[in-house]
Design an enzyme around this catalytic site. Structure first.
Site, PDB file in Angstrom:
ATOM      1  N   SER A 167     -52.406 -24.263  34.653  1.00 23.66           N
ATOM      2  CA  SER A 167     -52.186 -25.013  35.892  1.00 23.66           C
ATOM      3  C   SER A 167     -50.808 -24.785  36.508  1.00 23.66           C
ATOM      4  CB  SER A 167     -52.393 -26.504  35.639  1.00 23.66           C
ATOM      5  OG  SER A 167     -53.737 -26.759  35.297  1.00 23.66           O
ATOM      6  N   GLU A 172       0.787  -1.230   0.000  1.00 28.45           N
ATOM      7  CA  GLU A 172       0.000   0.000   0.000  1.00 28.45           C
ATOM      8  C   GLU A 172       0.823   1.287   0.000  1.00 28.45           C
ATOM      9  OE1 GLU A 172      -3.280   0.052  -0.368  1.00 28.45           O
ATOM     10  OE2 GLU A 172      -3.316  -2.138  -0.444  1.00 28.45           O
TER      11      GLU A 172
END
Length: 791
Positions: free
Chosen positions: A486, A207
């Site tokens: 229940s 780069e």
């Protein structure tokens, strides 16, 4: 005619006058031109001065922008969220498969013999593991070379390889997600010294080869790029330095214009004037964009290393570092998951250039080029627990602002067990599909939620918010407020057992029809599920068989207010309206709230708020806050013990006996089924010796699901717990409880000599005093000694 002397003199005078006039006019014009020139020069000087002033001010502004952001908090770093660490010790109920899954989840590499951190090997039931070091919220766990040996589904021995035995080791906590800022950028910050040199060298040769020579801008590189682009007739090469790339990504927008390029160059020069090359390189390594994970942007080499390889930078090999550098030029173009061949070609180019530049040898380049890409499955567990992360965020918001969670880089340690979570998710998804086929229900309509918590501490181990558990959406575990049917009955019976002067497990209850008047004159006429009444039934049987009529009569006798108050004592903070229908489950709760209720049962009446967080650290590792275990006794241990023995009977002989299909009866599981009107909601809540779990099954549109608690939720619950190898439930009898032989036929006190006598627990002094007629008669006491209520 010749002019006279007078005329000639007059003419001469006129010419002289004319000459003087022209001279004056010429001088006047020259003066005016000179004045105009001076004025233009003055204007140009003023304009130049003004331009210089504006340029200077603008450069000062740019300089201030560069230094302020670079020296301040450069990035909003998301909070990192970790699951529970796997604890290893001799006798630990950890299976080899569970250990393998944990190692893979953390990115450990299987090798023939582990030599570096984060590697392991296996030979049958023996594991060698080079564990990483890890900084927990409460201590630092050093890296170790572990020698672990299994005997079946437990750890038999644990020691340092070639060293002494170890009592306890925590593997590192697995990362399970992050809390991102609004723009969804994510990064793992690294220091310059954390960057491997081969990675840095690869970055520079690819780069910016003159990085250490230029001052932010490289004129020669720009000239080469311009010439190359002119020859190609398009943009084929860039001349930006690493510094310019950092400026573009860190300070500027993606706009393509000459003005932006001029800004970029100026700011690059200013940046290099203030800061050293290593500082700039470190910032670049954290800022560079290297991929996309859905809506999450992957920034920096630190996070990219985890994203692609599930390993830290320091654990990467040369080929993997070259692949990361290959991503710099185009993360989408060279995505190794979508375009593996293209990514490999780019990686090999990086290696070739490194060799040409003398950074690596030809042998190293060839060896690295022969390596596979080694990219791990995308995400690898991070960010894939939306329901649990939802709970974490809600608990964190009690103590932290949203901006703190999304920008300060906090390290949050949670209670999630990723292995248990995986088992719960699999059980929900697979069992729902099976139920739809078995009962011929509409495909894909059933939904579910599941909560798994530690029975002692109340730590949430797993949370499933829906059938598609890995996708964010409606979190049924936290937000589906549904009638619990229940599941509320154990609270009614516990309220009765607290009144030991009136009720015990063998007290006869009336299970006959009844009608209750409402506040506005309407009448409520409950029925049993089988549409029958059963006359006089002992209390324990009424709960085991989930008889509605006996339960309503019992609740009305105790008082609706007493039941509502007990729900609050047991950990339910939601307001409860005390109406008769609440006794059969008109109470609406979320699965998480039900888990809180049953965790209090499992803990023997001790209430511990369910928690998903253990501790929080700052980005630097400083402990900020701990979430310790808090416990208070909400109800006496004696009545809860009696209730829990009754809940074991529910699973052994009652509505939950279908559990035998999934779990061995020796585990003595306690639990309760729940079903609501028209089979809209199917529930099962229960606990083993170490785990409490709640499962809900139903439909989001509230239409009948067609399943009872036993045919729906129980099936999911049993399949889920079967996968987790729960410990047997062995209830510790408190001092306030005694066991007495009872003749079931009469409910009177008996002894082991009676033919059908069983042992029942009673609060001391509350057992029947009347003796059955069979008491004292001879019998086979040894055989009957083991025939008890607990069977």
């Amino acid at each position: 005619m010749a002019k006279t002397p007078a005329k000639r003199a007059k003419s001469s005078a006129k010419r002289k006058t004319s000459t003087r006039t022209r001279g004056r006019r010429s001088k006047s014009r020259t003066g005016r031109s000179s004045g105009r020139a001076r004025r233009w020069i003055s204007r140009l000087l003023a304009i130049g001065f003004l331009f210089s002033l504006v340029l200077g001010v603008y450069l000062l502004y740019l300089d201030h922008t560069v230094t302020t952001k670079f020296e301040g908090k450069r990035w909003a770093v998301p909070a990192r969220v970790y699951g529970r660490p796997l604890e290893l010790y001799p006798g630990a109920p950890v299976t080899p498969d569970q250990l393998v899954a944990e190692l893979r989840r953390m990115g450990y590499q299987r090798v023939s013999y582990p030599k570096q951190a984060a590697s392991w090997s296996r030979n049958a039931g023996r594991f060698l593991i080079k564990a990483r070091d890890f900084h927990f919220w409460d201590s630092q766990e050093p890296g170790r070379f572990l020698d672990i040996r299994f005997a079946g589904e437990r750890i038999e021995s644990l020691s340092e390889a070639g060293g002494g035995e170890l009592a306890l080791v925590r593997l590192e906590a697995p990362e399970i997600g992050s809390i991102y800022p609004a723009h969804n950028e994510d990064r793992v910050l690294v220091q310059r010294e954390d960057l491997p040199e081969p990675l840095v060298q690869a970055l520079i040769v690819m780069e910016d080869r003159t990085f250490y020579q230029h001052h932010g801008v490289d004129p020669r590189a720009i000239a080469r790029a311009v010439w190359a682009n002119l020859r190609a007739g398009g943009v084929v090469q860039g001349g930006s330095t690493l510094t310019q790339q950092l400026v573009k990504n860190f300070y500027l927008t993606r706009e393509r214009s000459l003005w932006r390029k001029l800004n970029e160059a100026a700011m690059a020069l200013l940046l290099e004037a203030h800061y050293g090359k290593e500082e700039i390189l470190g910032a670049y390594a954290n800022e560079i964009y290297l991929g996309q994970d859905g809506g999450r942007a992957i920034h920096g080499f630190g996070l990219a290393s985890h994203f692609y390889f599930n390993r830290s930078l320091r654990e990467l090999d040369l080929a993997q570092m070259a692949l990361l550098v290959a991503q710099v030029r185009g993360p989408s173009l060279y995505d190794p998951r979508r375009h593996p061949q293209r990514a490999k070609e780019r990686r090999d180019l990086v290696l070739r250039v490194m060799q040409e530049q003398g950074v690596i040898t030809a042998k190293q380049a060839r060896a690295a080029q022969q390596r596979p890409l080694g990219v791990q499955q995308k995400g690898h567990g991070r960010g894939s627990y939306p329901a649990f992360m939802d709970l974490v965020r809600r608990q964190l918001h009690r103590d932290y602002r949203e901006e703190d969670l999304t920008s300060e880089g906090l390290r949050i340690f949670t209670t999630l067990d990723p292995w248990a979570q995986q088992q719960a998710e699999s059980a929900v998804a697979e069992r729902l599909g099976a139920l739809e086929k078995q009962y011929r229900l509409p495909g894909g309509k059933l939904e579910s939620a599941a909560v798994l918590v530690d029975g002692e501490s109340g730590e949430v181990r797993a949370l499933v918010g829906g059938r598609s558990a890995r996708y964010a959406g409606f979190n049924r575990a936290l937000d589906a407020v549904r009638p619990i049917g229940s599941l509320v009955k154990p609270v009614v019976y516990l309220a009765a057992l607290q009144r030991s002067d009136r009720y015990n497990l063998v007290t006869l209850l009336d299970d006959s029809p009844l009608s209750i008047a409402g506040r506005e004159g309407e009448r409520w006429v409950p029925e049993n599920y089988d549409h029958s009444s059963h006359g006089q039934v002992p209390l324990h049987l009424a709960l085991a068989k989930s008889y509605n009529l006996a339960t309503v009569r019992l609740g009305m006798d105790i008082g609706l207010g007493s039941v509502a108050d007990l729900l609050e004592q047991l950990g339910i903070s939601r307001p409860i309206t005390p109406v008769p229908a609440m006794l059969l489950g008109s109470v609406s709760l979320t699965p998480l709230e039900v888990a809180q209720l049953y965790q209090t049962f499992a803990a023997g009446g001790f209430y511990s708020p369910l928690r998903a967080i253990r501790g929080v650290q700052s980005n630097s590792g400083q402990a900020l806050q701990r979430y310790p275990l808090t416990v208070r006794q909400s109800v006496d241990a004696g009545p809860v013990y009696l209730l829990n023995r009754n809940l074991q009977e529910v699973v052994r002989n009652g509505t939950g006996q279908g559990m035998a299909k999934y779990l061995d009866s020796s585990l003595s599981i306690a639990g309760k089924t729940g079903t609501t009107d028209e089979l809209r909601d199917s529930w099962f809540a229960g606990f083993s010796g170490d785990k409490v779990a709640v499962v809900w099954v139903g439909r989001d549109d509230n239409k009948p699901a067609g399943l009872t608690g036993a045919t729906g939720a129980l099936q999911v619950w049993g399949d889920m717990m079967r996968r987790m190898h729960p410990l047997p439930l062995s209830l510790l009898r408190p001092d306030s409880v005694e066991t007495v032989w009872i003749d079931p036929a009469s409910g009177f006190r008996a002894d082991e000599g009676c033919a059908d006598a069983r042992q029942y627990p009673f609060i001391a002094g509350s057992a029947p005093t009347v003796t059955a007629s069979c008491a004292g008669q001879p019998g086979t006491s040894i055989r009957r000694l083991f025939r008890s209520f607990f069977e």
